[in-house]
Design a protein around this motif. Structure first.
Motif, mmCIF file in Angstrom:
data_model
loop_
_atom_site.group_PDB
_atom_site.id
_atom_site.type_symbol
_atom_site.label_atom_id
_atom_site.label_comp_id
_atom_site.label_asym_id
_atom_site.label_seq_id
_atom_site.Cartn_x
_atom_site.Cartn_y
_atom_site.Cartn_z
ATOM 1 N N ALA A 184 35.310 -55.407 19.123
ATOM 2 C CA ALA A 184 35.059 -56.165 20.352
ATOM 3 C C ALA A 184 33.966 -55.497 21.177
ATOM 4 C CB ALA A 184 36.337 -56.285 21.170
ATOM 5 N N TRP A 185 34.013 -54.178 21.292
ATOM 6 C CA TRP A 185 32.968 -53.469 22.031
ATOM 7 C C TRP A 185 31.605 -53.687 21.381
ATOM 8 C CZ3 TRP A 185 35.817 -48.088 22.560
ATOM 9 C CH2 TRP A 185 36.886 -48.230 23.457
ATOM 10 N N ALA A 186 31.552 -53.558 20.069
ATOM 11 C CA ALA A 186 30.286 -53.740 19.349
ATOM 12 C C ALA A 186 29.773 -55.163 19.510
ATOM 13 C CB ALA A 186 30.471 -53.394 17.875
ATOM 14 N N GLU A 187 30.674 -56.130 19.487
ATOM 15 C CA GLU A 187 30.272 -57.528 19.674
ATOM 16 C C GLU A 187 29.600 -57.729 21.024
ATOM 17 O OE1 GLU A 187 32.388 -61.898 20.378
ATOM 18 O OE2 GLU A 187 33.539 -60.273 19.454
ATOM 19 N N GLY A 188 30.177 -57.139 22.076
ATOM 20 C CA GLY A 188 29.589 -57.268 23.406
ATOM 21 C C GLY A 188 28.219 -56.624 23.493
ATOM 22 N N ILE A 189 28.084 -55.450 22.913
ATOM 23 C CA ILE A 189 26.800 -54.742 22.939
ATOM 24 C C ILE A 189 25.744 -55.516 22.157
ATOM 25 C CG2 ILE A 189 25.609 -52.645 22.177
ATOM 26 C CD1 ILE A 189 28.347 -51.182 22.654
ATOM 27 N N ARG A 190 26.102 -55.979 20.976
ATOM 28 C CA ARG A 190 25.146 -56.712 20.138
ATOM 29 C C ARG A 190 24.665 -57.987 20.832
ATOM 30 N NH1 ARG A 190 27.981 -56.880 16.147
ATOM 31 N NH2 ARG A 190 27.040 -55.245 14.861
ATOM 32 N N GLU A 191 25.588 -58.711 21.459
ATOM 33 C CA GLU A 191 25.211 -59.951 22.125
ATOM 34 C C GLU A 191 24.337 -59.671 23.342
ATOM 35 O OE1 GLU A 191 24.820 -63.969 23.205
ATOM 36 O OE2 GLU A 191 25.206 -62.933 21.305
ATOM 37 N N ALA A 192 24.614 -58.584 24.064
ATOM 38 C CA ALA A 192 23.784 -58.224 25.214
ATOM 39 C C ALA A 192 22.355 -57.924 24.779
ATOM 40 C CB ALA A 192 24.384 -57.026 25.937
ATOM 41 N N ILE A 193 22.205 -57.218 23.660
ATOM 42 C CA ILE A 193 20.873 -56.917 23.140
ATOM 43 C C ILE A 193 20.168 -58.199 22.710
ATOM 44 C CG2 ILE A 193 19.617 -55.752 21.290
ATOM 45 C CD1 ILE A 193 21.809 -53.577 21.357
ATOM 46 N N ARG A 194 20.905 -59.068 22.041
ATOM 47 C CA ARG A 194 20.306 -60.327 21.578
ATOM 48 C C ARG A 194 19.789 -61.141 22.756
ATOM 49 N NH1 ARG A 194 20.817 -65.427 21.302
ATOM 50 N NH2 ARG A 194 22.739 -65.435 22.548
ATOM 51 N N ARG A 195 20.583 -61.238 23.813
ATOM 52 C CA ARG A 195 20.184 -62.030 24.974
ATOM 53 C C ARG A 195 18.957 -61.448 25.675
ATOM 54 N NH1 ARG A 195 25.633 -63.748 28.406
ATOM 55 N NH2 ARG A 195 26.769 -64.728 26.678
ATOM 56 N N SER A 196 18.823 -60.131 25.632
ATOM 57 C CA SER A 196 17.742 -59.485 26.392
ATOM 58 C C SER A 196 16.385 -59.661 25.729
ATOM 59 C CB SER A 196 18.028 -57.991 26.546
ATOM 60 O OG SER A 196 17.833 -57.295 25.325
ATOM 61 N N GLY A 197 16.361 -59.716 24.398
ATOM 62 C CA GLY A 197 15.100 -59.828 23.694
ATOM 63 C C GLY A 197 14.312 -58.539 23.612
ATOM 64 N N VAL A 198 14.954 -57.399 23.877
ATOM 65 C CA VAL A 198 14.272 -56.108 23.761
ATOM 66 C C VAL A 198 15.089 -55.188 22.870
ATOM 67 C CG1 VAL A 198 13.288 -56.344 26.079
ATOM 68 C CG2 VAL A 198 15.384 -55.017 25.752
ATOM 69 N N VAL A 199 14.452 -54.117 22.405
ATOM 70 C CA VAL A 199 15.160 -53.063 21.691
ATOM 71 C C VAL A 199 15.379 -51.919 22.672
ATOM 72 C CG1 VAL A 199 15.131 -51.442 19.780
ATOM 73 C CG2 VAL A 199 14.107 -53.705 19.497
ATOM 74 N N PRO A 200 16.586 -51.705 23.152
ATOM 75 C CA PRO A 200 16.837 -50.682 24.168
ATOM 76 C C PRO A 200 16.835 -49.274 23.582
ATOM 77 C CG PRO A 200 18.883 -51.738 23.548
ATOM 78 C CD PRO A 200 17.801 -52.477 22.816
#
Length: 299
Positions: A53-69
């Protein structure tokens, strides 16, 4: 991804008992790159579904941002080994199944496809302090003492937008909850437990939290007395803490701070009587403060 930016951006994650919230943060401005992602978490589950669940949230946040943090900063409640990234939560009816687990290694395995492999950890109250200092109520302050007032008392000491956790100016780890105050410790003196207990002493009636007492303020003398005492006592405790840190900005967060207007008069009067010029502010970022603060670990 539309572009790569490994300098200016990081993911901020706020880990709660019922959900995890994540967003990519622009470290230059302190702004979120998109609306936060919230994913439900069963804190009584095993390690695999919690980490998934934690990984899912992080992955989706990255996808929405459009950047590689540049990395992922996670705000965790204690007890937690924030240096090594290992949960020490046990016996409090949540996250028992991840006790002793290397969180960074576990998430790194799940997030290989994102290109992110750096993880840092911070106490949730400290993350709140960092977030409000970077882009919220205390963004113009050089030095800040933050107190989160709720089921317990959290704290964070910030100077130059950096967390201060050691040295003569702060208590060990920057934590005040265990410091002595009156006949007990700070965690008992300013938490929801004190409010419920003191209201019962004054009235013989039981309440579940600060909001119930605050809602009765206009018609209930006991509520007015309780919040008057709370403000007086909080200033008596916080004053020496601010002096030690050479700070004149006190930042309040947590559920009890929502009633700040009710205990503000006696808190300010006590500061004035003690000769302290203190600027008191409450959270502007609310639930986003910990996200921004956790991400700011990569500044």
């Amino acid at each position: 991804m539309t572009r790569s930016d490994t300098i200016r951006h990081a993911v901020g994650v706020d880990v709660g008992g019922s959900h995890v919230c994540a967003a990519v943060v622009d470290l230059g401005s302190g702004a979120l790159c998109s609306e936060p992602v919230s994913v439900p978490v069963d804190s009584h589950a095993g390690a695999v579904p919690i980490l998934d669940a934690w990984a899912e949230g992080i992955r989706e946040a990255i996808r929405r941002s459009g950047v590689v943090p540049s990395g992922v900063g996670l705000a965790f409640p204690g007890p937690f080994d924030y240096v090594r990234g290992i949960s020490l939560i046990n016996g409090v009816n949540k996250f028992d199944r991840i006790y002793g687990l290397d969180i960074a290694s576990s998430l790194r395995t799940r997030l290989r496809d994102t290109g992110v492999d750096a993880f840092r950890f911070v106490n949730d109250a400290s993350a709140f302090a960092l977030g409000e200092s970077l882009g919220g109520a205390a963004k113009d302050a050089e030095r800040v003492v933050a107190l989160t007032l709720g089921t317990g008392v959290g704290s964070g000491f910030v100077a130059g937008h950096r967390l201060i956790e050691s040295g003569d100016e702060v208590p060990a780890n920057g934590w005040v909850y265990h410091l002595p105050f009156e006949s007990g410790i700070v965690d008992e003196a300013f938490s929801t437990r004190w409010i419920c207990s003191r209201y019962r002493e004054l009235t013989g009636r039981t309440v579940e939290g600060a909001k119930q007492v605050a809602d009765r303020y206009d018609e209930d003398p006991a509520s007015r007395q309780l919040f008057a005492e709370y403000g007086e006592r909080l200033a008596a405790f916080a004053g020496p803490v601010l002096d030690r840190f050479r700070c004149r900005v006190l930042l309040l967060g947590g559920n009890i701070s929502r009633a700040y207007g009710l205990f503000r008069p006696t808190l300010e009067a006590r500061f004035s009587r003690d000769g302290r010029d203190v600027q008191v502010c409450t959270s502007q970022l609310l639930d986003r403060a910990a996200l921004i603060g956790a991400a700011s670990l990569f500044l």
